[in-house]
Design a protein around this motif. Sequence first.
Motif, mmCIF file in Angstrom:
data_model
loop_
_atom_site.group_PDB
_atom_site.id
_atom_site.type_symbol
_atom_site.label_atom_id
_atom_site.label_comp_id
_atom_site.label_asym_id
_atom_site.label_seq_id
_atom_site.Cartn_x
_atom_site.Cartn_y
_atom_site.Cartn_z
ATOM 1 N N GLY A 78 -21.342 -24.163 33.019
ATOM 2 C CA GLY A 78 -21.169 -23.598 31.686
ATOM 3 C C GLY A 78 -19.843 -22.880 31.535
ATOM 4 O O GLY A 78 -19.163 -23.018 30.508
ATOM 5 N N LEU A 79 -19.434 -22.125 32.536
ATOM 6 C CA LEU A 79 -18.147 -21.431 32.482
ATOM 7 C C LEU A 79 -16.993 -22.425 32.507
ATOM 8 O O LEU A 79 -16.022 -22.298 31.744
ATOM 9 C CB LEU A 79 -18.030 -20.455 33.652
ATOM 10 N N GLN A 80 -17.095 -23.425 33.348
ATOM 11 C CA GLN A 80 -16.025 -24.425 33.429
ATOM 12 C C GLN A 80 -15.881 -25.197 32.124
ATOM 13 O O GLN A 80 -14.759 -25.542 31.714
ATOM 14 C CB GLN A 80 -16.290 -25.372 34.597
ATOM 15 N N ALA A 81 -16.999 -25.451 31.449
ATOM 16 C CA ALA A 81 -16.945 -26.145 30.158
ATOM 17 C C ALA A 81 -16.193 -25.336 29.113
ATOM 18 O O ALA A 81 -15.652 -25.899 28.157
ATOM 19 C CB ALA A 81 -18.363 -26.449 29.672
ATOM 20 N N GLU A 82 -16.139 -24.013 29.292
ATOM 21 C CA GLU A 82 -15.410 -23.139 28.374
ATOM 22 C C GLU A 82 -13.953 -22.951 28.785
ATOM 23 O O GLU A 82 -13.205 -22.224 28.128
ATOM 24 C CB GLU A 82 -16.083 -21.761 28.308
ATOM 25 N N GLY A 83 -13.554 -23.582 29.888
ATOM 26 C CA GLY A 83 -12.184 -23.438 30.359
ATOM 27 C C GLY A 83 -11.956 -22.215 31.227
ATOM 28 O O GLY A 83 -10.806 -21.833 31.477
ATOM 29 N N VAL A 84 -13.044 -21.581 31.696
ATOM 30 C CA VAL A 84 -12.926 -20.403 32.549
ATOM 31 C C VAL A 84 -12.741 -20.846 33.997
ATOM 32 O O VAL A 84 -13.510 -21.663 34.513
ATOM 33 C CB VAL A 84 -14.181 -19.509 32.425
ATOM 34 N N ASP A 85 -11.729 -20.312 34.663
ATOM 35 C CA ASP A 85 -11.466 -20.609 36.074
ATOM 36 C C ASP A 85 -12.563 -19.960 36.922
ATOM 37 O O ASP A 85 -12.768 -18.737 36.864
ATOM 38 C CB ASP A 85 -10.089 -20.028 36.437
ATOM 39 N N THR A 86 -13.280 -20.740 37.715
ATOM 40 C CA THR A 86 -14.364 -20.219 38.555
ATOM 41 C C THR A 86 -14.022 -20.292 40.045
ATOM 42 O O THR A 86 -14.907 -20.196 40.893
ATOM 43 C CB THR A 86 -15.672 -20.991 38.289
ATOM 44 N N SER A 87 -12.743 -20.432 40.362
ATOM 45 C CA SER A 87 -12.353 -20.617 41.763
ATOM 46 C C SER A 87 -12.620 -19.385 42.621
ATOM 47 O O SER A 87 -12.648 -19.478 43.851
ATOM 48 C CB SER A 87 -10.869 -21.004 41.856
ATOM 49 N N ALA A 88 -12.809 -18.221 42.009
ATOM 50 C CA ALA A 88 -13.066 -16.990 42.765
ATOM 51 C C ALA A 88 -14.551 -16.680 42.891
ATOM 52 O O ALA A 88 -14.918 -15.652 43.465
ATOM 53 C CB ALA A 88 -12.341 -15.810 42.123
ATOM 54 N N VAL A 89 -15.420 -17.530 42.359
ATOM 55 C CA VAL A 89 -16.862 -17.296 42.466
ATOM 56 C C VAL A 89 -17.323 -17.560 43.894
ATOM 57 O O VAL A 89 -16.976 -18.578 44.497
ATOM 58 C CB VAL A 89 -17.639 -18.196 41.485
ATOM 59 N N ILE A 90 -18.122 -16.640 44.429
ATOM 60 C CA ILE A 90 -18.713 -16.801 45.758
ATOM 61 C C ILE A 90 -20.099 -17.421 45.592
ATOM 62 O O ILE A 90 -20.929 -16.926 44.834
ATOM 63 C CB ILE A 90 -18.840 -15.440 46.475
#
Length: 304
Positions: A78-90
């Motif tokens: 869902g976050l990626q679909a909004e263009g939010v970078d999730t590379s820091a999510v653990i």
Amino acid sequence: MPQPSTGTLLFVGCATLDSIALVQDYPAEDSRTVASDFATAGGGPAATAAVAAARAGASTAFAGVLGTDEEGERIILGLQAEGVDTSAVIRDSSVKTGASVIVVSQATESRAIVTRPVPPVSFPAGSRFHELLASAAWVHVDHLGWNAVASAPGFTPGRLNISVDAGNPIPSFSPQDVALYVPTIERLRADYGGDHSAGDLLRKAIDDGASAVVATAGSDGAWVLERDRELVHVPATPATIVSTLGAGDVYHGALLAAVAAGLPLVEAAAFAGRTASASCAGLDGRSAIPRQTIKPVLASNLPS
């Protein structure tokens, strides 16, 4: 306030998966209630703020802790679909992702929340989080994100443009050197005493070291105070309310996006109020957040 920036806005803290039911009245014990609507959507203060900022055109990233379960996967997508970078999510297989069941009452325009708590938010040394923390134009934290940022090696509040969502209590928190402190009026009253005026409450936060304070008060709008400037009240924007779920989180994301884009703080607060009000037309906290371009408003239209 700091100068406009085109860099990344880093949002640190909570992300949940919410299941929301809209009913006329809250269910009674041992009853069966028919919902007029039902939704499942991402939630959480920092994560929803990141979505609101992204829909306002900001470059955003979210850092938090999720399980390796289905809920965590749906949040990430869902976050990626909004263009939010999730590379820091653990992603941690030893924990369960935060989740909530929420019942919204049409009769009272209120909600009841049953929640599975979000895992503690922390990041190992050398992780992507620390790279983003060092390079972000702004860092926004909720009540769980604050300690993760404050405990980072070499952290000094005055060296970061940091925005704090203080709607929930934050243990051992001080607004000293916080660039943008955004509590509720209720939080300020809890911290400083309930017999003070709104202006006095904001001034106490400034005296405690915040550079700027925006205190929200729901249908009463918000109060804005910057160091060495006059207090300004920004009225609430009328809303068609289906649910107020996540409206405060939307406000935080829209406010920071507007500040980062260079709007004066009072204009940014008005923009955030309009955005949060629009989001109340949706049952969940995200679907009705408008996709928009930030434009300064005419000074003659600003509240005095």
